[in-house]
Scaffold this motif. Structure first.
Motif, PDB file in Angstrom:
ATOM      1  N   UNK B 173      34.711  51.131  46.788  1.00 26.01           N
ATOM      2  CA  UNK B 173      34.029  50.822  45.534  1.00 26.01           C
ATOM      3  C   UNK B 173      33.996  49.304  45.296  1.00 26.01           C
ATOM      4  N   UNK B 174      33.646  48.597  46.340  1.00 26.46           N
ATOM      5  CA  UNK B 174      33.560  47.143  46.231  1.00 26.46           C
ATOM      6  C   UNK B 174      32.230  46.663  46.769  1.00 26.46           C
ATOM      7  N   UNK B 175      31.846  45.481  46.309  1.00 24.95           N
ATOM      8  CA  UNK B 175      30.608  44.901  46.813  1.00 24.95           C
ATOM      9  C   UNK B 175      30.642  43.397  46.665  1.00 24.95           C
ATOM     10  N   UNK B 176      29.904  42.719  47.538  1.00 25.13           N
ATOM     11  CA  UNK B 176      29.811  41.270  47.404  1.00 25.13           C
ATOM     12  C   UNK B 176      28.354  40.858  47.479  1.00 25.13           C
ATOM     13  N   UNK B 195      28.752  33.042  44.825  1.00 28.59           N
ATOM     14  CA  UNK B 195      29.184  34.185  45.619  1.00 28.59           C
ATOM     15  C   UNK B 195      30.143  35.003  44.781  1.00 28.59           C
ATOM     16  N   UNK B 196      29.886  36.314  44.682  1.00 26.15           N
ATOM     17  CA  UNK B 196      30.751  37.184  43.881  1.00 26.15           C
ATOM     18  C   UNK B 196      31.187  38.373  44.725  1.00 26.15           C
ATOM     19  N   UNK B 197      32.452  38.732  44.615  1.00 23.13           N
ATOM     20  CA  UNK B 197      33.001  39.902  45.294  1.00 23.13           C
ATOM     21  C   UNK B 197      33.802  40.666  44.242  1.00 23.13           C
ATOM     22  N   UNK B 198      33.515  41.982  44.065  1.00 23.42           N
ATOM     23  CA  UNK B 198      34.255  42.712  43.042  1.00 23.42           C
ATOM     24  C   UNK B 198      34.542  44.154  43.443  1.00 23.42           C
ATOM     25  N   UNK B 199      35.494  44.718  42.764  1.00 22.26           N
ATOM     26  CA  UNK B 199      35.930  46.109  43.006  1.00 22.26           C
ATOM     27  C   UNK B 199      35.877  46.860  41.686  1.00 22.26           C
ATOM     28  N   UNK B 200      35.439  48.112  41.753  1.00 15.27           N
ATOM     29  CA  UNK B 200      35.344  48.946  40.547  1.00 15.27           C
ATOM     30  C   UNK B 200      36.295  50.126  40.639  1.00 15.27           C
ATOM     31  N   UNK B 202      36.870  54.311  39.291  1.00 17.72           N
ATOM     32  CA  UNK B 202      35.972  55.464  39.311  1.00 17.72           C
ATOM     33  C   UNK B 202      35.050  55.538  38.096  1.00 17.72           C
ATOM     34  N   UNK B 203      35.366  54.774  37.055  1.00 19.06           N
ATOM     35  CA  UNK B 203      34.519  54.796  35.858  1.00 19.06           C
ATOM     36  C   UNK B 203      33.561  53.609  35.811  1.00 19.06           C
ATOM     37  N   UNK B 204      33.463  52.882  36.920  1.00 21.86           N
ATOM     38  CA  UNK B 204      32.542  51.749  36.948  1.00 21.86           C
ATOM     39  C   UNK B 204      33.087  50.527  36.226  1.00 21.86           C
ATOM     40  N   UNK B 205      34.392  50.503  35.983  1.00 17.91           N
ATOM     41  CA  UNK B 205      34.997  49.325  35.357  1.00 17.91           C
ATOM     42  C   UNK B 205      35.513  48.406  36.465  1.00 17.91           C
ATOM     43  N   UNK B 206      35.240  47.123  36.309  1.00 14.73           N
ATOM     44  CA  UNK B 206      35.674  46.152  37.305  1.00 14.73           C
ATOM     45  C   UNK B 206      37.179  45.958  37.231  1.00 14.73           C
ATOM     46  N   UNK B 207      37.850  46.127  38.375  1.00 16.55           N
ATOM     47  CA  UNK B 207      39.305  45.963  38.402  1.00 16.55           C
ATOM     48  C   UNK B 207      39.730  44.664  39.084  1.00 16.55           C
ATOM     49  N   UNK B 208      38.887  44.168  39.976  1.00  6.37           N
ATOM     50  CA  UNK B 208      39.185  42.902  40.661  1.00  6.37           C
ATOM     51  C   UNK B 208      37.881  42.152  40.875  1.00  6.37           C
ATOM     52  N   UNK B 209      37.981  40.841  40.872  1.00 11.10           N
ATOM     53  CA  UNK B 209      36.776  40.061  41.147  1.00 11.10           C
ATOM     54  C   UNK B 209      37.146  38.672  41.631  1.00 11.10           C
ATOM     55  N   UNK B 210      36.241  38.091  42.430  1.00 10.37           N
ATOM     56  CA  UNK B 210      36.366  36.684  42.829  1.00 10.37           C
ATOM     57  C   UNK B 210      34.982  36.078  42.700  1.00 10.37           C
ATOM     58  N   UNK B 211      34.922  34.926  42.041  1.00  8.74           N
ATOM     59  CA  UNK B 211      33.642  34.259  41.791  1.00  8.74           C
ATOM     60  C   UNK B 211      33.737  32.837  42.327  1.00  8.74           C
ATOM     61  N   UNK B 212      32.821  32.473  43.218  1.00 10.43           N
ATOM     62  CA  UNK B 212      32.844  31.131  43.800  1.00 10.43           C
ATOM     63  C   UNK B 212      31.482  30.472  43.610  1.00 10.43           C
ATOM     64  N   UNK B 213      31.496  29.188  43.316  1.00  7.93           N
ATOM     65  CA  UNK B 213      30.260  28.445  43.095  1.00  7.93           C
ATOM     66  C   UNK B 213      30.108  27.368  44.162  1.00  7.93           C
TER      67      UNK B 213
END
Lengths: 158, 287
Positions: B173-176, B195-200, B202-213
């Motif tokens: 349940x992750x995508x970048x 660049x964004x990488x995140x994990x959700x 089961x309810x579609x709530x983001x639990x982890x994320x990394x954001x790079x510019x």
């Protein structure tokens, strides 16, 4: 500074040459091997006029050192026709009058052939994006794109 | 100038360490050869790493991937598993140059050229990629974010070369995703990028994320506050607006011919939002 000895294969022929470490494949093709089809339009990998295939990969020969092609296979525009028979891409560019000064043409043809070898049925958008690294100052690209799509259709037997 | 093509990492390290003058590592050559021709660099020695075993290989590694330092970019998109697991990383590197450049350029080269506008770096940093380094004192690993120190300069010391980039196993349940702004359609250098990488869950709530510019500071920026803005949310409008604002606030760009400070700052925020949404959809979220 001693020259490097390189043994390679160009358009199916075994070839050897001596070059300086800083000589590019483009320098070698044009100055050592007499294959002047590839052109130097920019020398910085932006215009694509020097396009060749190296081990089946479309590359700018100005961004490859002569020293790097030992044991590899290089395909240039000179290898595209079979004897007197033009490749369909070459014929279609003529048929569509898709060239004026012709400087970009060898690079366009090598690049287009690389595309059709990989994807025989590209969309117009795919052709345009694939050829984004081949700049033409004369034609405005339209006839080139039509010619490539026409050649692709013919090659598919459509 | 000397050209050497060693067949082992140790030979390459020794060649680079032993040379007193300026040296350059040659992988794809799409930066080195351009700089050479322009007279921007005059290395005494060029060390071609392409003939070293494993330098041009992509292999599975603990559920993630090991990408040899000399792996040309065109191979990345052709690798089905890598493209499926890390589409953001692949699409970022695939934006570099033209088809011809893609046939030679490498992610490691893109990283080591240390341009503030490098396309692969924000995506790699968002993915938490690591690099393996070999040098005269042995081997070490570090985050990709530790490599660029300032425009054109890396943290690598004399004799050190990167041998591989390591991407971790992408979680379920992750995508970048990676986006950049350029004024042309192709063949340009990023004016701003995200660049964004995140994990959700089961309810579609983001639990982890990394954001790079990218392209908005001397080196790539990992904006942890921006990630915090979307963690615990389903990337609703307020969360995305906060992400956007925090990203814009984190920017430290320059005015140059490609863009103004104001433009880059604004666009970086917009791109971060859009990249986050693409990553969200890729992670299985619905909007």
């Amino acid at each position: 500074m001693s020259k490097l000895h390189v043994a390679t294969n160009v358009n199916g022929d075994a070839v050897e040459f001596l070059c300086e470490p800083h000589d590019t494949l483009l320098d070698v093709l044009r100055n050592q091997l007499g294959l002047t089809g590839a052109k130097e339009g920019c020398g910085s990998g932006d215009c694509g006029a020097c396009s060749v295939e190296l081990d089946g990969r479309l590359v700018c020969s100005c961004l490859v050192l002569g020293a790097e092609v030992g044991g590899k296979s290089v395909q240039t525009i000179e290898g595209m026709a079979t004897g007197e028979n033009l490749h369909p891409l070459q014929q279609k560019l003529l048929d569509h009058a898709a060239l004026q000064c012709g400087i970009c043409t060898p690079g366009i043809l090598v690049a287009a052939k690389a595309l059709l070898d990989k994807n025989p049925n590209p969309t117009e958008t795919e052709v345009r994006y694939w050829l984004a690294g081949n700049l033409c100052r004369c034609t405005g690209y339209d006839k080139i794109i039509r010619a490539v799509l026409d050649a692709a259709a013919e090659m598919r037997g459509a | 100038m000397r050209y050497e093509s060693p067949s082992t990492v140790d030979q390459a390290v020794k060649l680079l360490t032993d040379c007193d003058g300026d040296t350059r590592v040659l992988a794809g050559g799409t930066d080195v050869l351009v700089q050479l021709r322009l007279g921007m660099i005059s290395p005494e020695l060029i060390v071609d790493i392409k003939n070293i075993d494993g330098m041009q290989a992509i292999s599975d590694e603990n559920g993630g991937f090991r990408i040899g330092a000399a792996t040309e970019s065109a191979t990345l998109g052709e690798h089905a598993d890598l493209s499926a697991a890390w589409p953001g990383v692949v699409e970022a590197m695939e934006l570099v140059g033209s088809t011809q450049v893609q046939g030679r350029a490498t992610m490691t080269g893109n990283l080591c050229n240390a341009s503030p506008a490098a396309d692969s770096v924000p995506a790699l940093l968002a993915a938490n990629a690591q690099v393996s380094i070999s040098g005269p004192d042995g081997t070490r690993t570090c985050s990709v974010g530790d490599i660029p120190v300032s425009p054109g300069k890396t943290s690598l010391t004399r004799g050190e070369i990167i041998t591989a980039i390591h991407l971790p196993q992408q979680k379920a349940k992750s995508g970048d995703a990676y986006l950049r702004f350029i004024p042309r359609t192709e063949m340009d250098i990023a004016v701003a990028s995200a660049g964004v990488n995140l994990t959700l869950d089961d309810n579609g709530i983001c639990t982890e994320a990394r954001v790079a510019l990218g392209a908005v500071a001397p080196t790539v920026l990992l904006v942890t506050e921006a990630a915090e803005a979307i963690i615990g949310t389903s990337l609703d409008e307020p969360a995305l607006d906060e992400l956007s604002a925090i990203c814009s606030a984190a920017c430290r760009p320059i005015d140059d011919k490609r863009g103004t400070v104001e433009f880059r700052t604004k666009v970086a925020g917009v791109l971060a939002k859009r990249a986050a949404l693409i990553a969200y959809i890729r992670a299985g979220g619905s909007k």
